[in-house]
Design an enzyme around this catalytic site. Sequence first.
Site, PDB file in Angstrom:
ATOM      1  N   GLU A   1      -0.968  -6.406   7.585  1.00  0.00           N
ATOM      2  CA  GLU A   1       0.465  -6.445   7.345  1.00  0.00           C
ATOM      3  C   GLU A   1       1.122  -7.569   8.146  1.00  0.00           C
ATOM      4  O   GLU A   1       2.237  -7.997   7.839  1.00  0.00           O
ATOM      5  CB  GLU A   1       1.030  -5.093   7.793  1.00  0.00           C
ATOM      6  CG  GLU A   1       2.317  -4.708   7.157  1.00  0.00           C
ATOM      7  CD  GLU A   1       2.585  -3.244   7.444  1.00  0.00           C
ATOM      8  OE1 GLU A   1       2.059  -2.386   6.708  1.00  0.00           O
ATOM      9  OE2 GLU A   1       3.291  -2.949   8.428  1.00  0.00           O
TER      10      GLU A   1
ATOM     11  N   LEU B   1      -9.289  -5.779   4.538  1.00  0.00           N
ATOM     12  CA  LEU B   1      -7.854  -5.799   4.811  1.00  0.00           C
ATOM     13  C   LEU B   1      -7.286  -7.202   5.007  1.00  0.00           C
ATOM     14  O   LEU B   1      -7.877  -8.025   5.694  1.00  0.00           O
ATOM     15  CB  LEU B   1      -7.586  -4.992   6.081  1.00  0.00           C
ATOM     16  CG  LEU B   1      -6.121  -4.652   6.292  1.00  0.00           C
ATOM     17  CD1 LEU B   1      -5.674  -3.595   5.310  1.00  0.00           C
ATOM     18  CD2 LEU B   1      -5.879  -4.182   7.712  1.00  0.00           C
TER      19      LEU B   1
ATOM     20  N   HIS C   1      -3.379   1.137   2.036  1.00  0.00           N
ATOM     21  CA  HIS C   1      -2.719  -0.067   2.543  1.00  0.00           C
ATOM     22  C   HIS C   1      -2.506  -1.008   1.363  1.00  0.00           C
ATOM     23  O   HIS C   1      -3.411  -1.209   0.557  1.00  0.00           O
ATOM     24  CB  HIS C   1      -3.620  -0.728   3.596  1.00  0.00           C
ATOM     25  CG  HIS C   1      -2.963  -1.814   4.371  1.00  0.00           C
ATOM     26  ND1 HIS C   1      -2.550  -2.992   3.794  1.00  0.00           N
ATOM     27  CD2 HIS C   1      -2.638  -1.897   5.679  1.00  0.00           C
ATOM     28  CE1 HIS C   1      -2.001  -3.754   4.735  1.00  0.00           C
ATOM     29  NE2 HIS C   1      -2.047  -3.123   5.885  1.00  0.00           N
TER      30      HIS C   1
ATOM     31  N   ARG D   1       1.637   6.719   8.196  1.00  0.00           N
ATOM     32  CA  ARG D   1       1.651   6.010   9.482  1.00  0.00           C
ATOM     33  C   ARG D   1       2.279   4.635   9.333  1.00  0.00           C
ATOM     34  O   ARG D   1       1.998   3.928   8.363  1.00  0.00           O
ATOM     35  CB  ARG D   1       0.219   5.855   9.994  1.00  0.00           C
ATOM     36  CG  ARG D   1       0.124   4.944  11.202  1.00  0.00           C
ATOM     37  CD  ARG D   1      -1.255   4.923  11.809  1.00  0.00           C
ATOM     38  NE  ARG D   1      -2.233   4.131  11.084  1.00  0.00           N
ATOM     39  CZ  ARG D   1      -2.331   2.806  11.149  1.00  0.00           C
ATOM     40  NH1 ARG D   1      -1.482   2.096  11.857  1.00  0.00           N
ATOM     41  NH2 ARG D   1      -3.286   2.172  10.474  1.00  0.00           N
TER      42      ARG D   1
ATOM     43  N   PHE E   1       6.832  -5.801  11.699  1.00  0.00           N
ATOM     44  CA  PHE E   1       5.797  -5.065  10.976  1.00  0.00           C
ATOM     45  C   PHE E   1       6.483  -4.029  10.101  1.00  0.00           C
ATOM     46  O   PHE E   1       7.628  -3.652  10.355  1.00  0.00           O
ATOM     47  CB  PHE E   1       4.862  -4.364  11.972  1.00  0.00           C
ATOM     48  CG  PHE E   1       3.422  -4.768  11.831  1.00  0.00           C
ATOM     49  CD1 PHE E   1       2.968  -5.961  12.361  1.00  0.00           C
ATOM     50  CD2 PHE E   1       2.517  -3.946  11.162  1.00  0.00           C
ATOM     51  CE1 PHE E   1       1.643  -6.336  12.246  1.00  0.00           C
ATOM     52  CE2 PHE E   1       1.185  -4.314  11.039  1.00  0.00           C
ATOM     53  CZ  PHE E   1       0.745  -5.506  11.574  1.00  0.00           C
TER      54      PHE E   1
ATOM     55  N   GLN F   1      -3.775   7.257   3.904  1.00  0.00           N
ATOM     56  CA  GLN F   1      -2.952   6.069   3.668  1.00  0.00           C
ATOM     57  C   GLN F   1      -3.679   5.010   2.835  1.00  0.00           C
ATOM     58  O   GLN F   1      -4.831   4.689   3.107  1.00  0.00           O
ATOM     59  CB  GLN F   1      -2.566   5.436   5.002  1.00  0.00           C
ATOM     60  CG  GLN F   1      -1.748   4.164   4.841  1.00  0.00           C
ATOM     61  CD  GLN F   1      -1.051   3.779   6.131  1.00  0.00           C
ATOM     62  OE1 GLN F   1      -1.665   3.184   7.008  1.00  0.00           O
ATOM     63  NE2 GLN F   1       0.206   4.134   6.249  1.00  0.00           N
TER      64      GLN F   1
ATOM     65  N   GLY G   1     -17.547   8.700  21.182  1.00  0.00           N
ATOM     66  CA  GLY G   1     -16.828   7.595  20.546  1.00  0.00           C
ATOM     67  C   GLY G   1     -16.420   6.564  21.580  1.00  0.00           C
ATOM     68  O   GLY G   1     -15.877   6.896  22.634  1.00  0.00           O
TER      69      GLY G   1
ATOM     70  N   ASP H   1     -17.214  12.069  10.907  1.00  0.00           N
ATOM     71  CA  ASP H   1     -18.169  12.935  11.612  1.00  0.00           C
ATOM     72  C   ASP H   1     -17.478  13.998  12.473  1.00  0.00           C
ATOM     73  O   ASP H   1     -17.797  15.188  12.389  1.00  0.00           O
ATOM     74  CB  ASP H   1     -19.090  12.114  12.531  1.00  0.00           C
ATOM     75  CG  ASP H   1     -19.830  11.005  11.799  1.00  0.00           C
ATOM     76  OD1 ASP H   1     -19.547  10.768  10.615  1.00  0.00           O
ATOM     77  OD2 ASP H   1     -20.704  10.366  12.422  1.00  0.00           O
TER      78      ASP H   1
ATOM     79  N   HIS I   1      -7.054   3.268   3.715  1.00  0.00           N
ATOM     80  CA  HIS I   1      -6.982   2.628   5.022  1.00  0.00           C
ATOM     81  C   HIS I   1      -7.022   3.585   6.205  1.00  0.00           C
ATOM     82  O   HIS I   1      -7.649   3.300   7.217  1.00  0.00           O
ATOM     83  CB  HIS I   1      -5.690   1.808   5.066  1.00  0.00           C
ATOM     84  CG  HIS I   1      -5.526   0.992   6.298  1.00  0.00           C
ATOM     85  ND1 HIS I   1      -6.448   0.049   6.685  1.00  0.00           N
ATOM     86  CD2 HIS I   1      -4.549   0.966   7.239  1.00  0.00           C
ATOM     87  CE1 HIS I   1      -6.042  -0.527   7.804  1.00  0.00           C
ATOM     88  NE2 HIS I   1      -4.903   0.023   8.172  1.00  0.00           N
TER      89      HIS I   1
END
Length: 589
Positions: free
Chosen positions: A251, A248, A238, A403, A116, A236, A11, A217, A361
């Site tokens: 936020e 999206l 959103h 989260r 936020f 979650q 990754g 994966d 999300h």
Amino acid sequence: MVHKFDAIVVGAGGAGLRCALELSQHNFNVAVLSKLYPVRSHTGAAQGGVGAALGNEEPDSPEWHFFDTVKGSDYLGDQDAIEIMCEDAIETVLELEHFGLPFSRTPDGKIAQRPFGGHTSNFGEAPVKRACYAADRTGHMILHTLYEQCVKNQVRFFNEFYVLDLIVEGETCQGVIAYDLATGEVNVFQAKATMLATGGHGRAFSITSNAHTYTGDGMAICFRRGIPMEDMEFVQFHPTGMRKLGILVSEAARGEGGILRNREDLDNIGTGKDGFMAAIAPTIKDLAPRDVVSRAMYNEIKEGRGIAGTGDPGSDYLYLDLVHLGADTINTQLPDISHFARTYLAVEPIKEPIPVQPTTHYAMGGIPTDVEGRVLWDAKNKPVPGLYAAGEVACVSVHGANRLGTNSLVDIIVFGRRGGKDMVRYLQETEFSRMTGEPDAFIRGEIDRLQNGGGKEQVVDIRTNMQKVMMVECGVYRTKESLTKARDAIMELRQRYQQVSVADKRACFNTELMEAIELGFLLDSAWTIAESALIRNESRGAHSREDFPERDDENWLKHTFIHYVEDGKVKFDYKPVTITKFQPKPRVY
Ligand SMILES: Cc1cc2nc3c(=O)[nH]c(=O)nc-3n(C[C@H](O)[C@H](O)[C@H](O)COP(=O)(O)OP(=O)(O)OC[C@H]3O[C@@H](n4cnc5c(N)ncnc54)[C@H](O)[C@@H]3O)c2cc1C
């Protein structure tokens, strides 16, 4: 082909690159394997900001950040891990600044910060400016900055290499098996230490903000090897996905002052007057955490106050009103999302509100790890030697049941870095062990079945069915009945998956084959999400059971660990939540 490296990072998003950068500062032979070209990783889509209590705009403290994160997690987050994250956040963000990340600035040249959802001053008193940002391209800037640093430090990249399996000997991880998309060759990568940083599983749902590559994966690869998954029921939603598309609207739009409006509130568009959230969260209003806002939106729609007034949360929507912010703020602080609104919805946010609905999300659950990023075999904290995980694929757990915005970008840089540091220690203490047998035999067999099996099922049919059923039956609200339906449907789709075959038999860039393999991974995620949601008989954070509407600390203040037994069969064990400073209380905003 067989490769041998001291360490492998799977990754090349924020978590993987931050880990690789740490490793590259020592004299080890390190490779990063990524199914995407690194800067196409989903971290690059993150818009709003990265949370750190720098206090550049107004007083702030890591302890307030710690409290907000615990409360936001509905008290399911492990407080030792959260405290570490909020403390380390400051140093790691400043480090990014020194690596050259072009943050937006205050007039006196410090990193700019904005409010936020769920982030407050003085333990819940009022919203606080904690999100450090680079306009609405924060993730893009993080990704590019880290990639540049890795290139500078001569990290070796294997791009468009799909990791499909782990090499596990006894109980120790010895590397991975990867498919080279350009040649179709299956490669063995032997390593003393492996970091999984493969992101989330949002593509198991039909409406999502997540990239097409978010196919779970890393989670599935571990699950199949007997490693449990932690807290998979917590997904979650959103609040502000673009209507029908799920793309999206950060936020940050509400952080800058955006307001959600229902059909009874249309006259207030452009006035800046409070919307319906003021009655639900009187202190922080539209900046309540995402689970609270998503549920409020669902209820508004269900009660007929959606813009269309149909009462159907599947198709109706609400408005996000930015008009009162004015062209200057919209164009300079939210350039990308206003561009998206113009491009995808033909809406001009300076003059009219943006139609929005909740969108899948973020995966709060995932591969269980300790605070050093070490993957765990069980709920008793027994590590898998040589295996690490960080970022969205992992569950430390810093996000618990929900989260807060800006806390994932913190998570990836803090725990990517911590994982890297612990890998350095592990590499210094560990010798290569001998690989036995044919570690790639299983994957070769799978590829052969998909290419030459002759089954009649199509990937697209199974995938579309799975995404629909997960969205409808396993979405913002759930019941025993809906979850049983979801679980049974997924089991049936898993059977059908055995009959999938791909028409393209070529070795070079066979994306059809890859989509088929990714669907297999997604079906594992969907299965573990549905089973874990079915067993948790309470409502907490993002997991809202209509048949168990209350949070039940007596029975459910614990993490779920789901284990693979055989196809169709799982078992659970549980891990207590680590509570150090903040005792669970009802959440009021
Ligand atoms: C639209 C959007 C906006 C967001 N905004 C914010 C925000 O403002 N603030 C915030 O805190 N969070 C935000 N998030 C969440 C946050 O961006 C992600 O959770 C985080 O960036 C994940 O980083 P990661 O390093 O774990 O994974 P990613 O950045 O997704 O990287 C995953 C990597 O794994 C590789 N990979 C995956 N599978 C394989 C495989 N089988 N083999 C080889 N390689 C593989 C991919 O190629 C990729 O390089 C947002 C998310 C989205 C979707």
